[in-house]
Write a protein that holds these residues in place. Structure first.
Motif, mmCIF file in Angstrom:
data_model
loop_
_atom_site.group_PDB
_atom_site.id
_atom_site.type_symbol
_atom_site.label_atom_id
_atom_site.label_comp_id
_atom_site.label_asym_id
_atom_site.label_seq_id
_atom_site.Cartn_x
_atom_site.Cartn_y
_atom_site.Cartn_z
ATOM 1 N N ASN A 5 0.837 -1.194 0.000
ATOM 2 C CA ASN A 5 0.000 0.000 0.000
ATOM 3 C C ASN A 5 0.872 1.244 0.000
ATOM 4 O O ASN A 5 1.842 1.324 0.752
ATOM 5 C CB ASN A 5 -0.927 0.003 1.219
ATOM 6 C CG ASN A 5 -1.880 1.178 1.189
ATOM 7 O OD1 ASN A 5 -1.581 2.237 1.705
ATOM 8 N ND2 ASN A 5 -3.025 0.983 0.555
ATOM 9 N N GLN A 7 0.655 5.690 -0.116
ATOM 10 C CA GLN A 7 -0.186 6.864 0.039
ATOM 11 C C GLN A 7 0.672 8.107 -0.146
ATOM 12 O O GLN A 7 1.774 8.193 0.412
ATOM 13 C CB GLN A 7 -0.838 6.861 1.420
ATOM 14 C CG GLN A 7 -1.866 7.941 1.610
ATOM 15 C CD GLN A 7 -2.618 7.793 2.925
ATOM 16 O OE1 GLN A 7 -2.144 7.175 3.858
ATOM 17 N NE2 GLN A 7 -3.799 8.367 2.977
ATOM 18 N N LEU A 9 0.497 12.150 0.424
ATOM 19 C CA LEU A 9 -0.281 13.152 1.148
ATOM 20 C C LEU A 9 0.325 14.538 1.019
ATOM 21 O O LEU A 9 1.545 14.691 0.976
ATOM 22 C CB LEU A 9 -0.329 12.798 2.639
ATOM 23 C CG LEU A 9 -0.919 11.451 3.019
ATOM 24 C CD1 LEU A 9 -0.677 11.159 4.488
ATOM 25 C CD2 LEU A 9 -2.397 11.424 2.706
ATOM 26 N N SER A 14 -5.176 13.693 0.597
ATOM 27 C CA SER A 14 -4.556 12.555 -0.073
ATOM 28 C C SER A 14 -4.638 12.712 -1.587
ATOM 29 O O SER A 14 -5.710 12.947 -2.137
ATOM 30 C CB SER A 14 -5.261 11.271 0.360
ATOM 31 O OG SER A 14 -4.684 10.152 -0.282
ATOM 32 N N GLU A 17 -3.770 6.875 -3.173
ATOM 33 C CA GLU A 17 -3.702 5.768 -2.220
ATOM 34 C C GLU A 17 -4.090 4.509 -2.971
ATOM 35 O O GLU A 17 -5.106 4.483 -3.668
ATOM 36 C CB GLU A 17 -4.621 5.972 -1.026
ATOM 37 C CG GLU A 17 -4.466 4.843 -0.018
ATOM 38 C CD GLU A 17 -5.140 5.115 1.314
ATOM 39 O OE1 GLU A 17 -4.939 4.293 2.223
ATOM 40 O OE2 GLU A 17 -5.862 6.117 1.442
ATOM 41 N N GLU A 19 -2.700 0.069 -4.085
ATOM 42 C CA GLU A 19 -1.717 -1.014 -4.136
ATOM 43 C C GLU A 19 -0.749 -0.759 -5.285
ATOM 44 O O GLU A 19 -1.172 -0.468 -6.402
ATOM 45 C CB GLU A 19 -2.416 -2.355 -4.322
ATOM 46 C CG GLU A 19 -3.188 -2.813 -3.102
ATOM 47 C CD GLU A 19 -2.297 -3.080 -1.900
ATOM 48 O OE1 GLU A 19 -1.296 -3.821 -2.040
ATOM 49 O OE2 GLU A 19 -2.587 -2.549 -0.819
ATOM 50 N N LYS A 74 3.748 -0.644 4.034
ATOM 51 C CA LYS A 74 2.977 0.568 3.769
ATOM 52 C C LYS A 74 3.950 1.723 3.607
ATOM 53 O O LYS A 74 4.817 1.939 4.445
ATOM 54 C CB LYS A 74 1.996 0.868 4.894
ATOM 55 C CG LYS A 74 1.217 2.132 4.613
ATOM 56 C CD LYS A 74 0.052 2.350 5.509
ATOM 57 C CE LYS A 74 -0.635 3.629 5.060
ATOM 58 N NZ LYS A 74 -1.927 3.803 5.569
ATOM 59 N N THR A 76 4.222 5.837 3.135
ATOM 60 C CA THR A 76 3.528 7.109 3.285
ATOM 61 C C THR A 76 4.494 8.220 2.889
ATOM 62 O O THR A 76 5.563 8.347 3.475
ATOM 63 C CB THR A 76 3.051 7.335 4.732
ATOM 64 O OG1 THR A 76 2.234 6.227 5.129
ATOM 65 C CG2 THR A 76 2.247 8.619 4.855
#
Length: 85
Positions: A5, A7, A9, A14, A17, A19, A74, A76
């Motif tokens: 995942n 993301q 931002l 966002s 977001e 896969e 994940k 970010t």
């Protein structure tokens, strides 16, 4: 193909977001790519291009610099400004 995942931002919310199979980033010490099962990392990013690899193709974003954190599959990314290239 393994995925994780990701993301992206900004202060306005966002921008992306989903896969992904990989994300290439402009690190302040040189560019690097994150793939599934990457070791945990926190890194600063410089102004440049972020390449997001998805099952249906690639998307490019221009960022103003920022930070990225990768932990437990994940990613970010935090940036002041992001524009789709």
């Amino acid at each position: 193909m393994s995925t994780f995942n990701a993301q992206i931002l900004t202060p306005n919310g966002s921008l992306f977001e989903g896969e992904v199979s990989g994300v290439k980033l402009p690190g302040t010490q040189g560019s690097f790519e994150v793939k599934a099962n990457h070791a945990p990392i926190v890194s600063t990013l410089e102004k440049g291009n972020v390449l997001v690899r998805k099952s249906d193709g690639e998307t490019s974003y221009n960022i103003s610099g920022g930070f990225v954190e990768v932990n437990n599959n994940k990613l970010t990314l935090l940036a002041e400004s992001v524009e789709e290239a």
